[in-house]
Design an enzyme around this catalytic site. Sequence first.
Site, PDB file in Angstrom:
ATOM      1  N   LYS A  11      65.428  21.224  83.608  1.00 16.89           N
ATOM      2  CA  LYS A  11      65.041  22.375  82.803  1.00 16.89           C
ATOM      3  C   LYS A  11      64.859  23.624  83.659  1.00 16.89           C
ATOM      4  O   LYS A  11      64.343  23.563  84.779  1.00 16.89           O
ATOM      5  CB  LYS A  11      63.729  22.048  82.079  1.00 16.89           C
ATOM      6  CG  LYS A  11      63.243  23.141  81.143  1.00 16.89           C
ATOM      7  CD  LYS A  11      64.174  23.316  79.965  1.00 16.89           C
ATOM      8  CE  LYS A  11      63.663  24.377  78.999  1.00 16.89           C
ATOM      9  NZ  LYS A  11      64.533  24.542  77.839  1.00 16.89           N
ATOM     10  N   ASP A  58      68.393  15.947  84.311  1.00 19.70           N
ATOM     11  CA  ASP A  58      69.418  15.746  83.286  1.00 19.70           C
ATOM     12  C   ASP A  58      70.753  15.328  83.877  1.00 19.70           C
ATOM     13  O   ASP A  58      71.553  14.709  83.195  1.00 19.70           O
ATOM     14  CB  ASP A  58      69.596  17.033  82.475  1.00 19.70           C
ATOM     15  CG  ASP A  58      68.459  17.240  81.495  1.00 19.70           C
ATOM     16  OD1 ASP A  58      68.631  16.889  80.318  1.00 19.70           O
ATOM     17  OD2 ASP A  58      67.394  17.729  81.910  1.00 19.70           O
TER      18      ASP A  58
END
Length: 350
Positions: free
Chosen positions: A247, A236
């Site tokens: 995550k 991300d």
Amino acid sequence: MSIPLSIKWEDGQLSILDQQKLPLVIHYLPLETLEDVYDAIITLKVRGAPAIGITAAYGLASAAQSYEVNSLEQFHQFLSRDALYLAESRPTAVNLAWALERLKASVQQSATVEEAKKHLLVEAMNIYEEDEASCRSIGEFSLSLLNDYTKVMTICNAGSIATAKYGTALAPFHLGSEQGKQFQVFACETRPVFQGARLTVWELQQSGVDVTLITDSMAAHTIGAKGIEAIIVGADRIAVNGDTANKIGTLNLALLAAAFQIPFYVAAPSSTFDLSIESGESIPIEERPSEEITHIAGKQVAPENTKVYNPAFDVTPGRLITAIITEKGIIYPEYTENISALIGTERGEK
């Protein structure tokens, strides 16, 4: 068998595959307003850094079509206001802010309001098309690294429903299926909202990939018992030194890869790199509602008033990453120098 898509733009209408309903219901949800887009992002109806960026781009471009303004100055004010609103929905995924800033930049030279509105739609479409091409390139580069491996582990969902198409970490499996190369993929369930179980397993099944589901806590045992040869994950946000936010649970896998002496790969487009931060210490970590842990499918499984710590992401140090796979090529350590050389040059940054 076919690769599922996360986002559709048809006849001026934005729709997203409602990932809250997967895998039991396949439903494309129309997003009519800017508030609909914000809600879709924050409630994980759409998720995955690239898909979030694309959805926000289309959402902002669509909202701007209804601006009733008398000047370009007022148009830019409205656009900045709405971009800021969307940017607050998911702070960790850098693609969100990147896409919104790119749309704002696309209208700086527009001569009229109508021209600016057209430029926004074209730029949103460009972001979508570029991401699809980018994911395919990432998949090809990943296949070259995974050439001798067939048993691979992943976590969360970094696939076609997290991007325009193909995905990042799942791209080699989709492409491999198209090209006749068969992988045995072991997918961690990915607590607390089971994005591995609900999304990755479903998506790979749609593409004809051999996939086995495990719980997050089975990863160490599975690596040894099943002979896992490599681990590949998405991202991300990636700092200049290679520190990678992904995550929650990704760091666990990186540590296990080091312990078992197998490669640990990160697959991400260049838009996921944040060259403004030197290390992962500067990456904001989103914390999500406690109910994601205390409840499963709406049913309470923990005692009342249980204290909960629920970070959505963790940061894997660059020193634990074997290579970072981008659409521009494969980046190896030393990351501070090599990321800046490849990604910084592409963006015109020093």
